[in-house]
Structure formats: structure tokens, C-alpha cells
Write an enzyme that holds these catalytic residues in place. Structure first.
Site, short mmCIF file in Angstrom:
data_model
loop_
_atom_site.label_atom_id
_atom_site.label_comp_id
_atom_site.label_asym_id
_atom_site.label_seq_id
_atom_site.Cartn_x
_atom_site.Cartn_y
_atom_site.Cartn_z
N GLY A 194 0.81 -1.21 0.00
CA GLY A 194 0.00 0.00 0.00
C GLY A 194 0.85 1.27 0.00
O GLY A 194 0.51 2.26 -0.64
N THR A 195 1.96 1.23 0.72
CA THR A 195 2.82 2.41 0.81
C THR A 195 3.31 2.83 -0.57
O THR A 195 3.20 4.00 -0.97
CB THR A 195 4.02 2.11 1.74
OG1 THR A 195 3.49 1.82 3.04
CG2 THR A 195 4.98 3.27 1.82
N GLN A 212 -7.50 -0.34 4.19
CA GLN A 212 -8.24 -0.94 5.31
C GLN A 212 -9.67 -1.34 4.91
O GLN A 212 -10.28 -2.17 5.59
CB GLN A 212 -8.31 0.04 6.49
CG GLN A 212 -6.97 0.29 7.15
CD GLN A 212 -6.39 -0.91 7.89
OE1 GLN A 212 -7.11 -1.85 8.23
NE2 GLN A 212 -5.11 -0.89 8.15
N ASN A 242 -7.26 3.58 9.47
CA ASN A 242 -6.58 2.43 10.06
C ASN A 242 -6.54 2.45 11.58
O ASN A 242 -6.36 1.42 12.21
CB ASN A 242 -5.15 2.32 9.52
CG ASN A 242 -4.41 3.64 9.50
OD1 ASN A 242 -4.92 4.64 9.01
ND2 ASN A 242 -3.22 3.66 10.06
N CYS A 287 2.56 1.39 11.90
CA CYS A 287 3.63 2.13 11.22
C CYS A 287 4.16 3.26 12.07
O CYS A 287 5.29 3.70 11.89
CB CYS A 287 3.13 2.70 9.90
SG CYS A 287 2.29 1.47 8.95
N THR A 337 10.79 -7.07 -12.53
CA THR A 337 10.15 -8.38 -12.68
C THR A 337 9.07 -8.56 -11.62
O THR A 337 9.32 -8.36 -10.43
CB THR A 337 11.22 -9.50 -12.55
OG1 THR A 337 12.23 -9.24 -13.50
CG2 THR A 337 10.61 -10.87 -12.79
N1 PLP Z 1 -2.80 2.84 4.02
C1 PLP Z 1 -3.41 2.44 5.14
C2 PLP Z 1 -4.74 3.03 5.49
C3 PLP Z 1 -2.84 1.47 5.95
O1 PLP Z 1 -3.46 1.08 7.06
C4 PLP Z 1 -1.58 0.93 5.58
C5 PLP Z 1 -0.90 -0.07 6.45
O2 PLP Z 1 -1.09 -0.11 7.63
C6 PLP Z 1 -0.98 1.37 4.39
C7 PLP Z 1 -1.62 2.33 3.64
C8 PLP Z 1 0.35 0.83 3.95
O3 PLP Z 1 0.21 -0.44 3.40
P1 PLP Z 1 1.46 -1.45 3.36
O4 PLP Z 1 1.70 -1.93 4.74
O5 PLP Z 1 1.00 -2.54 2.41
O6 PLP Z 1 2.61 -0.68 2.80
#
Ligand code: PLP
Length: 381
Positions: free
Chosen positions: A71-72, A181, A151, A326, A239
């Protein structure tokens, strides 16, 4: 001692069937999807299948799916790549002050590049006002990024109302939604919402870590952040991790197929726990009753520090979070933006459920919280 894992907003246990598929692809279907021989074609077909599974789960009739490391990375690609592609059309970027750090920090980077970034705070219940956000949208606006569900407290944001009016007010704006989420936990349809970009992540829906995706609507244009190869239409070269992609597609399909059933089960667990915690003096519920995912319950145990509670519970085999995983112990910017007091913020716990959570676990949890309050020394504040 039975393990009680109530930290599913941080990450989920990998589903057995999903793990088996990832293993099979890793060991048997190991071709490079760019290779021209049959092993490559086989791998490419697995990617195509996962894309179809994701598009279906996202309610998309067409559009691109760009696989990322999570997600990041997808949020970075959407925000930096979206703003860069639109920069000749305007400079205003609107987001909220309760986004995940990957959105907030990408928006900070845009500020440094000279974009006019506005971060709207939530209402005291943690919900973003669609009216207030739309009032900030003008012809100069090129990107709006609002998360589907938060989150830390689970609030569901009014994406539908924002997306519906955005193009009228800001014809050049891309609408991005961080649905990490929400995906697989509540109905989401990019087509009916009219969203241009949507971020999703595998490890929140029982797929392995290290895989996510950005959905890009047909008409939306973004520029790449990485360079080096022709994979994924040059938007995310390198890849592809076929085992993780196949696992993510399958997990998304499973989550979508069982969405209502899982959400109903989780809602029962949350209701049970809310009922029990409601009867304990000194516990404040931070997640609102309305506009909230059943999967997240944030509360404060006044007088007891989050970390102390967390480790007390851990010793009993119960896993929760003191905020978002995080932020690693940093004070919650979400609770602060909601106007919560320092005492409420310092004693906050995020309890987050999955399809594996049960009402019996909720009862044990409530008992252990009571025991923590009797055993631990109250903090000084
Ligand atoms: N966005 C939200 C709302 C999240 O809760 C998170 C992870 O906790 C992320 C983005 C980031 O996702 P990832 O852990 O796959 O990088």
C-alpha cells in the site's frame, strides 16, 4: 493458552489456501512473465488472472491494475505520479490530516515541490466532512486523496459524496482513495464511486506481505516513479513477483465472495466487546458508532499507558496495537486531529478483528482488560 490476535489492522494471518497457492506458484510456476517461452507465458497468465480477480473485487469494468510492493508504494505512486502528470493544469492537492503516513509524507513531498497542499482535519467523530472538503475544491485542484476507512479508528469516509461532486468543481482533479483498510471488508465499487485511483494491499486481507496494487481508471494518467524496464506498462518496472501477485488475486476473490458473511461475523464480535467494555468504568470508546468498519475498535483505558497495557495483554497471549503499527509508538495523529485529550491519546488501544476472531475471544479480552486495570499501577497523569 489460546492466542488472541486482535491486531488485524496491522497485518493479518495468511489464509491457508492462499499460502498453498503462493507456494505452488513459487515452486512450480517460476517462469519470468517477460520470457517468451511457455514458462513465461504460464507466469504471465497467472498475472492476468490476478488482475481480473482484483478488478472484479474492486467493481471495475475496465482499467489498469499496477502491482506494487504494498500500500505504501501504491500511495506514493498515486500521489506523486498523479500530481506530476497533472501539474500543468493546476497546483492544488487536497487530502486529510488523518491519512496513513504514506499519504501524509507523499503530500509533504509535494509541498516541497511547490504544490499547494491542503490537509483537512476530521470532525470530532473522526469522519471527514464532504461539504468542507468540496468547499476547498476549485479549478486549480488537480488531486484529491481521501482514505476509504481509517486504520486507527475505523471511520468510513464519504468517498461517494466527494467523488460525485469533484469533477463538476475541479474538472482536472484525479480522485485517489487509499482503500487499504476497506478493501475486502466493505462494498467498494470504483465504477459506481467514479474513483480514478485506488490503493489496496495484500497483507490486510490474508495474503502475504510485500504485495499491493494501484487501480488506475482508463482515463486517468499518472507518471512513473521508477525506471528501468517495460513491465506493467512502464509504470512500475521490474520483474513481477508472480507468487505474491497470484496469492493477492486469490485472497481478494475470497474476501469479496465472503465479504457480507465475514463482516456480519466480525460485527457480532465487535458488538460483544463494545457491550462488555461499555460496562467498565474508565474506558472511553474512540471509534464512532456510525460510519465505522466493524473490523476496528479504538478505545482508551484512562489512567493506563497504552504500551503498558499492550505488554500486559501480550503476556496473556493477546495481541493488540497502541495505534497504527507504522507509527511505532508515536502519538496518534488521528486521535489528536479528533481533538482527543492527551490522557485519552496516551491510553489508546486499537483492537482490530478478522474473519478468525470470535465472540469468545472478545469475552476473554474484556476479562483481561479488567484484570489489567486491577493489577497495573495507574500512570501519573
Ligand atoms: N494505508 C493504510 C490506510 C494502511 O493502514 C496501511 C498499512 O497499515 C498502508 C496504507 C500501507 O500499506 P502497506 O503496509 O501494504 O505498505
Amino acid at each position: 493458552m489460546e492466542e488472541i490476535y486482535f491486531d488485524n489492522a496491522a497485518t493479518t494471518a495468511v489464509d491457508d489456501d492462499v499460502a498453498r497457492l503462493a507456494c505452488k506458484v513459487m515452486c512450480e510456476q517460476y517462469g519470468n512473465p517477460s520470457s517468451l517461452h511457455s514458462k513465461g507465458v504460464e507466469a504471465q497468465l497467472l498475472i492476468e488472472r490476478a488482475k481480473r480477480q482484483l478488478l472484479t473485487a474492486l467493481g471495475a469494468k475496465s482499467g489498469k491494475v499496477i502491482f506494487t510492493s504494498g500500500g505504501t508504494e501504491a500511495n506514493n505512486l498515486a500521489i506523486l505520479g498523479g500530481a506530476s502528470a497533472q501539474k500543468r493544469r493546476g497546483s492544488r492537492v487536497i487530502t486529510t490530516s488523518i491519512e496513513h503516513s504514506s499519504v501524509i509524507d507523499s503530500a509533504e513531498e509535494l509541498k516541497k515541490q511547490g504544490f499547494d497542499v491542503i490537509e483537512l482535519p476530521p470532525e470530532p467523530n473522526g469522519v471527514i466532512s464532504a461539504e468542507k472538503l468540496l468547499a476547498l475544491c476549485n479549478e486549480d485542484t488537480i488531486l484529491v486523496s481521501v482514505m476509504a476507512a481509517n486504520n486507527e479508528i475505523g471511520t468510513v469516509q464519504p468517498i461517494d459524496r466527494i467523488a460525485r461532486s469533484l469533477k463538476r468543481l475541479s474538472p482536472n482533479a484525479l480522485m485517489h482513495v487509499d482503500a487499504v483498510q476497506a478493501f475486502g471488508k466493505m462494498p467498494l465499487s470504483v465504477n459506481s464511486l467514479g474513483v480514478d485511483l485506488m490503493t489496496v494491499s495484500g497483507h490486510k486481507i490474508h495474503a502475504p506481505k510485500g504485495i499491493g496494487a494501484l487501480y488506475i481508471a482508463d482515463k486517468a494518467r499518472i507518471t512513473p516513479r521508477q525506471f528501468g524496464g517495460g513491465q506493467q506498462g512502464r509504470l512500475r518496472p521490474g520483474t513481477e513477483s508472480v507468487p505474491l501477485i497470484a496469492a493477492f488475486g486469490f485472497a481478494a476473490q475470497k474476501a469479496q465472495q465472503n465479504l457480507a458473511e465475514n463482516a456480519a461475523m466480525v460485527a457480532k464480535t465487535k458488538a460483544e466487546l463494545l457491550g462488555l467494555l461499555g460496562g467498565i468504568e474508565g474506558i472511553v470508546i474512540n471509534s464512532p458508532e456510525q460510519s465505522c468498519l466493524p473490523y476496528v475498535l479504538n478505545c482508551s483505558v484512562l489512567g493506563y499507558r497504552s504500551e503498558t497495557l499492550l505488554h500486559f495483554l501480550e503476556a496473556k497471549g493477546i495481541y493488540v496495537s497502541s495505534g497504527s503499527a507504522c507509527s511505532m509508538g508515536a502519538k496518534s495523529h488521528v486521535l489528536a486531529a479528533m481533538g482527543k485529550t492527551p490522557a485519552e491519546i496516551d491510553s489508546a488501544l486499537r483492537i482490530s478483528f478478522s474473519k478468525y476472531s470470535t465472540t469468545e475471544q472478545a469475552r476473554i479480552f474484556a476479562e483481561q482488560i479488567k484484570s489489567a486495570m486491577q493489577t497495573l499501577r495507574r500512570s501519573d497523569r
